[in-house]
Design a protein around this motif. Structure first.
Motif, PDB file in Angstrom:
ATOM      1  N   PHE A  78      44.467  38.953  50.620  1.00 19.24           N
ATOM      2  CA  PHE A  78      44.770  39.239  49.216  1.00 19.24           C
ATOM      3  C   PHE A  78      44.776  40.735  48.905  1.00 19.24           C
ATOM      4  O   PHE A  78      45.596  41.212  48.129  1.00 19.24           O
ATOM      5  CB  PHE A  78      43.765  38.541  48.287  1.00 19.24           C
ATOM      6  CG  PHE A  78      44.106  38.711  46.832  1.00 19.24           C
ATOM      7  CD1 PHE A  78      45.004  37.841  46.204  1.00 19.24           C
ATOM      8  CD2 PHE A  78      43.572  39.752  46.087  1.00 19.24           C
ATOM      9  CE1 PHE A  78      45.353  38.014  44.870  1.00 19.24           C
ATOM     10  CE2 PHE A  78      43.912  39.930  44.749  1.00 19.24           C
ATOM     11  CZ  PHE A  78      44.807  39.048  44.143  1.00 19.24           C
ATOM     12  N   LYS A  80      45.519  44.245  48.320  1.00 18.89           N
ATOM     13  CA  LYS A  80      46.742  45.041  48.451  1.00 18.89           C
ATOM     14  C   LYS A  80      46.446  46.472  48.907  1.00 18.89           C
ATOM     15  O   LYS A  80      47.336  47.232  49.219  1.00 18.89           O
ATOM     16  CB  LYS A  80      47.473  45.114  47.103  1.00 18.89           C
ATOM     17  CG  LYS A  80      47.803  43.782  46.470  1.00 18.89           C
ATOM     18  CD  LYS A  80      48.939  43.093  47.199  1.00 18.89           C
ATOM     19  CE  LYS A  80      49.374  41.852  46.461  1.00 18.89           C
ATOM     20  NZ  LYS A  80      48.332  40.777  46.477  1.00 18.89           N
ATOM     21  N   PHE A  81      45.175  46.834  48.857  1.00  8.12           N
ATOM     22  CA  PHE A  81      44.821  48.223  49.135  1.00  8.12           C
ATOM     23  C   PHE A  81      44.242  48.397  50.544  1.00  8.12           C
ATOM     24  O   PHE A  81      43.757  49.461  50.888  1.00  8.12           O
ATOM     25  CB  PHE A  81      43.827  48.710  48.071  1.00  8.12           C
ATOM     26  CG  PHE A  81      44.289  48.402  46.674  1.00  8.12           C
ATOM     27  CD1 PHE A  81      45.376  49.079  46.137  1.00  8.12           C
ATOM     28  CD2 PHE A  81      43.692  47.396  45.929  1.00  8.12           C
ATOM     29  CE1 PHE A  81      45.833  48.789  44.865  1.00  8.12           C
ATOM     30  CE2 PHE A  81      44.145  47.097  44.651  1.00  8.12           C
ATOM     31  CZ  PHE A  81      45.225  47.779  44.112  1.00  8.12           C
ATOM     32  N   HIS A  98      39.972  49.519  45.013  1.00  7.38           N
ATOM     33  CA  HIS A  98      40.372  49.857  43.642  1.00  7.38           C
ATOM     34  C   HIS A  98      39.585  49.055  42.596  1.00  7.38           C
ATOM     35  O   HIS A  98      39.939  49.079  41.421  1.00  7.38           O
ATOM     36  CB  HIS A  98      41.871  49.610  43.440  1.00  7.38           C
ATOM     37  CG  HIS A  98      42.736  50.654  44.078  1.00  7.38           C
ATOM     38  ND1 HIS A  98      43.852  51.164  43.467  1.00  7.38           N
ATOM     39  CD2 HIS A  98      42.651  51.278  45.279  1.00  7.38           C
ATOM     40  CE1 HIS A  98      44.420  52.062  44.264  1.00  7.38           C
ATOM     41  NE2 HIS A  98      43.711  52.131  45.367  1.00  7.38           N
ATOM     42  N   SER A  99      38.600  48.316  43.025  1.00  7.97           N
ATOM     43  CA  SER A  99      37.748  47.554  42.106  1.00  7.97           C
ATOM     44  C   SER A  99      38.511  46.533  41.265  1.00  7.97           C
ATOM     45  O   SER A  99      38.191  46.322  40.099  1.00  7.97           O
ATOM     46  CB  SER A  99      36.995  48.502  41.149  1.00  7.97           C
ATOM     47  OG  SER A  99      36.360  49.516  41.856  1.00  7.97           O
ATOM     48  N   CYS A 100      39.522  45.904  41.851  1.00  8.29           N
ATOM     49  CA  CYS A 100      40.308  44.937  41.058  1.00  8.29           C
ATOM     50  C   CYS A 100      39.590  43.594  40.950  1.00  8.29           C
ATOM     51  O   CYS A 100      39.875  42.797  40.058  1.00  8.29           O
ATOM     52  CB  CYS A 100      41.706  44.749  41.657  1.00  8.29           C
ATOM     53  SG  CYS A 100      41.764  43.810  43.200  1.00  8.29           S
ATOM     54  N   GLY A 101      38.676  43.309  41.861  1.00  6.95           N
ATOM     55  CA  GLY A 101      37.937  42.058  41.815  1.00  6.95           C
ATOM     56  C   GLY A 101      38.677  40.874  42.432  1.00  6.95           C
ATOM     57  O   GLY A 101      38.191  39.740  42.403  1.00  6.95           O
ATOM     58  N   GLY A 102      39.837  41.126  42.995  1.00  6.03           N
ATOM     59  CA  GLY A 102      40.663  40.058  43.561  1.00  6.03           C
ATOM     60  C   GLY A 102      39.984  39.299  44.684  1.00  6.03           C
ATOM     61  O   GLY A 102      40.036  38.060  44.748  1.00  6.03           O
ATOM     62  N   LEU A 105      37.622  36.811  43.465  1.00  2.00           N
ATOM     63  CA  LEU A 105      38.333  35.716  42.825  1.00  2.00           C
ATOM     64  C   LEU A 105      38.864  34.694  43.837  1.00  2.00           C
ATOM     65  O   LEU A 105      38.811  33.483  43.614  1.00  2.00           O
ATOM     66  CB  LEU A 105      39.508  36.342  42.067  1.00  2.00           C
ATOM     67  CG  LEU A 105      40.127  35.668  40.881  1.00  2.00           C
ATOM     68  CD1 LEU A 105      39.108  35.542  39.763  1.00  2.00           C
ATOM     69  CD2 LEU A 105      41.319  36.512  40.401  1.00  2.00           C
ATOM     70  N   VAL A 106      39.372  35.184  44.967  1.00  2.00           N
ATOM     71  CA  VAL A 106      40.027  34.276  45.912  1.00  2.00           C
ATOM     72  C   VAL A 106      39.070  33.636  46.906  1.00  2.00           C
ATOM     73  O   VAL A 106      39.426  32.663  47.577  1.00  2.00           O
ATOM     74  CB  VAL A 106      41.185  34.962  46.702  1.00  2.00           C
ATOM     75  CG1 VAL A 106      42.240  35.488  45.745  1.00  2.00           C
ATOM     76  CG2 VAL A 106      40.664  36.076  47.608  1.00  2.00           C
ATOM     77  N   GLU A 141      35.272  61.001  47.514  1.00  2.00           N
ATOM     78  CA  GLU A 141      35.863  59.925  46.729  1.00  2.00           C
ATOM     79  C   GLU A 141      37.359  60.158  46.583  1.00  2.00           C
ATOM     80  O   GLU A 141      37.831  61.290  46.594  1.00  2.00           O
ATOM     81  CB  GLU A 141      35.226  59.860  45.332  1.00  2.00           C
ATOM     82  CG  GLU A 141      33.809  59.312  45.323  1.00  2.00           C
ATOM     83  CD  GLU A 141      33.734  57.877  45.832  1.00  2.00           C
ATOM     84  OE1 GLU A 141      34.725  57.135  45.690  1.00  2.00           O
ATOM     85  OE2 GLU A 141      32.687  57.504  46.395  1.00  2.00           O
ATOM     86  N   VAL A 142      38.107  59.053  46.430  1.00  2.01           N
ATOM     87  CA  VAL A 142      39.553  59.142  46.372  1.00  2.01           C
ATOM     88  C   VAL A 142      40.056  59.362  44.943  1.00  2.01           C
ATOM     89  O   VAL A 142      40.956  60.152  44.694  1.00  2.01           O
ATOM     90  CB  VAL A 142      40.186  57.867  46.973  1.00  2.01           C
ATOM     91  CG1 VAL A 142      41.686  57.852  46.753  1.00  2.01           C
ATOM     92  CG2 VAL A 142      39.864  57.772  48.454  1.00  2.01           C
ATOM     93  N   LYS A 149      38.416  58.216  32.392  1.00  5.89           N
ATOM     94  CA  LYS A 149      38.440  57.185  31.348  1.00  5.89           C
ATOM     95  C   LYS A 149      37.163  57.227  30.524  1.00  5.89           C
ATOM     96  O   LYS A 149      37.203  57.111  29.299  1.00  5.89           O
ATOM     97  CB  LYS A 149      38.609  55.791  31.975  1.00  5.89           C
ATOM     98  CG  LYS A 149      40.049  55.537  32.394  1.00  5.89           C
ATOM     99  CD  LYS A 149      40.265  54.104  32.827  1.00  5.89           C
ATOM    100  CE  LYS A 149      41.757  53.858  33.035  1.00  5.89           C
ATOM    101  NZ  LYS A 149      42.035  52.718  33.905  1.00  5.89           N
ATOM    102  N   CYS A 172      48.676  60.240  38.102  1.00 11.82           N
ATOM    103  CA  CYS A 172      47.937  59.349  37.205  1.00 11.82           C
ATOM    104  C   CYS A 172      46.779  60.019  36.482  1.00 11.82           C
ATOM    105  O   CYS A 172      46.547  59.761  35.301  1.00 11.82           O
ATOM    106  CB  CYS A 172      47.426  58.153  37.992  1.00 11.82           C
ATOM    107  SG  CYS A 172      46.495  58.590  39.459  1.00 11.82           S
TER     108      CYS A 172
ATOM    109  N   VAL B 102      45.993  40.457  40.860  1.00  8.53           N
ATOM    110  CA  VAL B 102      45.034  39.515  40.270  1.00  8.53           C
ATOM    111  C   VAL B 102      45.689  38.665  39.169  1.00  8.53           C
ATOM    112  O   VAL B 102      45.510  37.450  39.107  1.00  8.53           O
ATOM    113  CB  VAL B 102      43.783  40.260  39.736  1.00  8.53           C
ATOM    114  CG1 VAL B 102      42.977  39.383  38.784  1.00  8.53           C
ATOM    115  CG2 VAL B 102      42.898  40.694  40.902  1.00  8.53           C
ATOM    116  N   TYR B 105      47.700  35.962  40.558  1.00  9.00           N
ATOM    117  CA  TYR B 105      46.854  34.917  41.119  1.00  9.00           C
ATOM    118  C   TYR B 105      46.316  33.969  40.050  1.00  9.00           C
ATOM    119  O   TYR B 105      46.266  32.748  40.255  1.00  9.00           O
ATOM    120  CB  TYR B 105      45.698  35.562  41.890  1.00  9.00           C
ATOM    121  CG  TYR B 105      44.752  34.576  42.527  1.00  9.00           C
ATOM    122  CD1 TYR B 105      45.073  33.976  43.750  1.00  9.00           C
ATOM    123  CD2 TYR B 105      43.544  34.231  41.904  1.00  9.00           C
ATOM    124  CE1 TYR B 105      44.211  33.062  44.330  1.00  9.00           C
ATOM    125  CE2 TYR B 105      42.677  33.320  42.488  1.00  9.00           C
ATOM    126  CZ  TYR B 105      43.023  32.731  43.699  1.00  9.00           C
ATOM    127  OH  TYR B 105      42.172  31.834  44.281  1.00  9.00           O
ATOM    128  N   GLY B 139      53.204  60.452  36.593  1.00  8.07           N
ATOM    129  CA  GLY B 139      52.211  59.484  36.175  1.00  8.07           C
ATOM    130  C   GLY B 139      51.905  58.422  37.211  1.00  8.07           C
ATOM    131  O   GLY B 139      51.244  57.441  36.923  1.00  8.07           O
TER     132      GLY B 139
END
Lengths: 280, 288
Positions: A78, A80-81, A98-102, A105-106, A141-142, A149, A172, B102, B105, B139
């Motif tokens: 799962f 992607k990174f 990237h801390s997406c939590g995927g 989840l899976v 750190e990347v 934020k 970004c 995510v 999914y 960006g």
């Protein structure tokens, strides 16, 4: 609105973003200086603030419970990174997560939970009347985006003028930094490099529909490609800061020109009133 | 092929100016600009050939098919990047979306797909030398991946007898810099004798050391603050980092750059000094 946010950015590095931001905040006095260049924050070297508050910044990374892991590798598939791999057990490459939590989840056996990882710190301080807020990313750190934020979150509802010292480039991190700005000051140096990167960052702020103006820094006699760009594209020139050994020395010593006996300090006061007029 | 990376931590210390000079002095057969956020090396590289251009796709980003969307809001709830918004219908803010998948999914109706999106462009100039460069779209958050592509493109296109390849890096210590550091034989740090310059140099050194990169330091515009220059030299000595020399501030350097030239193309003090830095650096990389 309770505050006006002024972002200072440049595309190219080393054009004088921090010089302009620090002097504007010091000239205004009762204001906020926010250092969003979290990879190489320098504003605190000038303000030497008295630190009143420190806050560690964390991101979530996966924590694998090997006793529950069935070895199905769905998490690895799962991600992607490419932050997960499977050897004899699941290996986490924390720095690319990237801390997406995927993954959590899976996971069919609920072997994955999240844990905090510190990526940097935010320091709030005071220097005379100026309130300083600096984000400092840990080396190695990347991405400093989560720190930026949080910086923007802190200043969301403060009162008065807020000067945001942005990172270089147009990626970004820069976009994050200018997103909430009421006005953008683009700082450019008189070289073809400067003009090229000015054009780039001008496109970025235009894309977001931000009002902006340019400060031409290190001006000398002779052709100035950045000035030429402003004239051709009808962009307001807010100030011309001359190339000046005195200012260079003050800056290299980490001194704030408007707080010193600098001959041209009126220049920053007049830039400040121009900018204040623009955000009225 | 050995790779020499030029970095600085702080921006505007003279990375590209020095990279341009090194390329000229070495008659480099392969070089790259890894400052994909703000590339400038092409402005002084004087290539006469037309570049080959190639679209760069970062990670595919989420897209919601509103015909299938039942407005359950699960995607918005699960997105860790605040990239799902609701206007009249749900939509994805593609600047905020990091392509993690995510939302796709969790979507119960299969309304979300991940779609390729152009995130920049790779350029390759090829004649007697290869020059690999790129421009990231504004960006965008995948600069590290693009940096790796730029280096890959250079390696794949270069001849076997390249010797040393010169890579111009980006400012900062984050994602693109870390991607630039990977696999290089030596990183030359261009420091600037200011309080900010010293601080930033120390942070890039700390970063590079975590990745085990071999380092050398030079000071640019050294005569703008002799005391700070001395501090940098002493720091290098104490940290056992090779100091390869110092270059004076030189107004002619600006003129050269604005004429699209390297500082070694004209007769100037900075050009003479950079030659010494170059000789010292090449000597080190030769021994590796």
């Amino acid at each position: 609105m309770a505050n006006k946010k002024i972002a200072i950015l440049s595309g190219k590095g080393g054009t004088g973003k921090t010089l302009v931001s620090v002097n504007l905040a010091a000239a205004e006095g009762n204001s906020y200086y926010v250092d969003c260049d979290v990879e190489e924050p320098n504003g605190h070297l000038f303000f030497k603030p008295k630190i009143i508050k420190k806050k560690d910044i964390f991101v979530k990374i996966p924590n694998i419970d090997n006793s529950l892991c069935s070895g199905c590798r769905e998490c690895v598939e799962f991600c992607k990174f490419n932050a997960l791999a499977y050897g004899r057990q699941v290996i986490v490459f924390e720095e690319v997560c990237h801390s997406c939590g995927g993954c959590m989840l899976v996971c069919p056996t609920k072997a994955i939970s999240e844990k905090d990882k510190k990526i940097g710190v935010i320091e709030e301080g005071v220097s005379d009347e100026v309130k300083t807020i600096s984000g400092i990313m840990n080396t190695g750190e990347v991405s400093g985006v989560p720190i930026i934020k949080e910086l923007l979150n802190i200043i969301k509802d403060v009162e008065g003028l807020v000067f945001i010292d942005c990172p270089p480039g147009s990626a970004c991190v820069v976009m994050e930094s200018v997103k909430d700005a009421d006005y953008c000051i683009l700082v450019a140096e008189p070289t073809v490099f400067g003009a090229h990167n000015l054009a780039m960052v001008h496109r970025l702020v235009s894309l977001f529909g931000k009002k902006c103006g340019v400060v031409l820094n290190k001006c000398e006699t002779g052709f100035n490609p950045s000035e030429d760009f402003c004239i051709k594209n009808n962009i307001e020139i807010l100030a011309r800061v001359p190339f000046d050994n005195d200012l260079g020395s003050l800056n290299s010593e980490g001194k704030i020109a408007v707080r010193e006996n600098y001959k041209n300090k009126d220049l920053f006061y007049s830039l400040l009133s121009t900018v204040k007029e623009a955000v009225k | 092929m050995k790779q020499l990376l030029i970095i600085s931590g702080k921006g505007g210390t003279g990375k590209t100016t020095i990279a341009g000079a090194f390329i000229k002095l070495l008659q480099a057969k392969a070089y790259a600009d890894c400052d994909v956020d703000a590339p400038n090396l092409h402005l002084i590289s004087n290539h006469t050939v037309t570049e080959e251009r190639k679209d760069y796709f970062g990670l595919p980003k989420a897209h919601i098919d509103i015909n299938l969307c039942i407005e359950c809001g699960l995607c918005e709830e699960s997105c860790g990047f605040n990239a799902v918004h609701h206007g009249q219908r749900y939509y994805i803010d593609s600047y905020a979306c990091e392509g993690c998948g995510v939302c796709k999914y969790v979507c119960p109706t299969g309304a979300i797909s991940l779609r390729e999106q152009r995130a920049g462009e790779l350029m390759l100039y090829r004649n007697n030398a290869v020059f690999s460069t790129a421009q990231l779209e504004m960006g965008n958050g995948t600069s590290g991946m693009l940096v790796s592509e730029v280096k890959k493109q250079m390696k794949e296109s270069a001849a076997d007898d390249v010797g040393v390849a010169i890579i111009d890096g980006s400012p900062g210590i984050g994602c693109p810099v870390i991607a630039s550091l990977s696999g290089v034989d030596l990183a030359l740090i261009v420091a600037e004798p200011s309080i900010s310059g010293i601080n930033d140099m120390q942070r890039i050194i700390e970063t590079a050391r975590q990745f085990g990169t071999k380092l050398a330091v030079c000071v640019n515009k050294y005569d703008t603050n002799l005391k700070n220059t001395q501090t940098i030299e002493e720091f290098c000595k104490d940290s056992e980092i090779i100091f390869v020399g110092k270059i004076p501030y030189d107004k002619k350097a600006v003129t050269a750059i604005n004429d699209g030239k390297s500082i070694v193309d004209i007769d100037c003090p900075a050009g003479i000094a950079v030659k010494k830095v170059f000789d010292n650096t090449i000597k080190i990389i030769g021994k590796l």
